[in-house]
Design an enzyme around this catalytic site. Sequence first.
Site, PDB file in Angstrom:
ATOM      1  N   ASP A 250       0.868  -1.176   0.000  1.00 23.71           N
ATOM      2  CA  ASP A 250       0.000   0.000   0.000  1.00 23.71           C
ATOM      3  C   ASP A 250       0.898   1.217   0.000  1.00 23.71           C
ATOM      4  O   ASP A 250       2.145   1.085  -0.001  1.00 23.71           O
ATOM      5  CB  ASP A 250      -0.951   0.007   1.210  1.00 23.71           C
ATOM      6  CG  ASP A 250      -2.299   0.643   0.863  1.00 23.71           C
ATOM      7  OD1 ASP A 250      -2.282   1.778   0.334  1.00 23.71           O
ATOM      8  OD2 ASP A 250      -3.348   0.033   1.097  1.00 23.71           O
ATOM      9  N   HIS A 290     -13.778  -2.246  -6.762  1.00 25.52           N
ATOM     10  CA  HIS A 290     -15.091  -1.610  -6.617  1.00 25.52           C
ATOM     11  C   HIS A 290     -14.962  -0.132  -6.237  1.00 25.52           C
ATOM     12  O   HIS A 290     -15.957   0.592  -6.243  1.00 25.52           O
ATOM     13  CB  HIS A 290     -15.961  -2.369  -5.604  1.00 25.52           C
ATOM     14  CG  HIS A 290     -15.712  -2.029  -4.172  1.00 25.52           C
ATOM     15  ND1 HIS A 290     -16.701  -2.068  -3.224  1.00 25.52           N
ATOM     16  CD2 HIS A 290     -14.582  -1.645  -3.509  1.00 25.52           C
ATOM     17  CE1 HIS A 290     -16.207  -1.728  -2.040  1.00 25.52           C
ATOM     18  NE2 HIS A 290     -14.931  -1.472  -2.193  1.00 25.52           N
TER      19      HIS A 290
END
Length: 381
Positions: A250, A290
Amino acid sequence: MEKIAAEVRELVSTADDAGRRELLKSLRELQYSLETPDDTLKRMIHYNLRLTVARTATDLKLFSLLAQNAPSPMTTIEIAKQTGAAEVLLGRLLRYLASLSMIKETGVDTFTANNITTALAGEGFQAGLRVYFDSHGPTFQAAPAFLAETHYSDITDHTKTPFQAAYNTDLPAFTYATQFPVISANFNNYLAYERTGRAIWLDAYPLEEECKAQPAEDVLLVDIGGGIGDQCVALKTRFPDIPGRVILQDEAHVLANAIVKEGVEEMAQDFFQPQAVKYAKYYYLRNILHDWPDASCRLILENTKAAMGPHSMLLIDDIVLPNSGVHWQAAQLDMTMMFVLGAMERTREQWRALLDSVSMKMVKVVQYTSLGDSIIVAVGK
């Protein structure tokens, strides 16, 4: 009514998660069928007020206070002394919370915790309240005007959504949030909590079976955009003997708050840049795609595909919507994705089309919750 309630509780005690949700749906439809038009109006127009008072209650630590003191009830006077809030104001807030069963009223100006109070007292739950009231609330308020001004066109650009209108910015929501550490912390805490008590992909995916011949020196899994690492921790906790490196990726500011777990490596990586780890067995994307419209998803997928070897697999951990009868929780998440991020939840056909657009093949879909949470397995064509 007590007899009916007892029968319903008995049904719930023996139902699986899908059965429990179906029972809740039936009870909700029954409730709505008994409403007068006035009941329906009063219920709907005050939804925002529920979140407002619950958010205020978290600031006053009312849920935590009642939960910590349970099962002993507390009077309004006692709560006022511990919170510093005015007694009359506090009494009105508590009365409202009790009327909606967020807390339990046991007598005149006397309250205690119930199961909902205990849930609301959790740190992750309160982070969720702050995310949806503080951050998403203004976006939802701006949505009707935004849709009217854009003539109800599809929202497909993450820089042109009700979020930008609400915050008077050209920045995408995730970029905007990095300027405010409190917002980012609330969001990450909520994500770590959000699936507490629910099944996860490891409950259904045949990981052990597929990894019998996994070399210890190879990379087992790359968790792309893995946040603070809860899924990596779950994997190493559940399957400590599966060999191979587990890498959490990340951005650096997110990894600063990562959960420390032996066997999990941290690597700063932007998934819009070429994937640095080559030929891993699994590349794992949990609730990433998403968050983005198709154009952005294609870039993420292309970067991942370019790093995959002949035996690599992409695992997309996301909701797969049915073509009809979508559960309200999945439907409201789809609305949130659209208004805040210009993104969407997808049906199986939409997932297949997205993968096809980057020359990837959907191999199988393993559903693991009744809401449609699934592992979509894909490989390069």
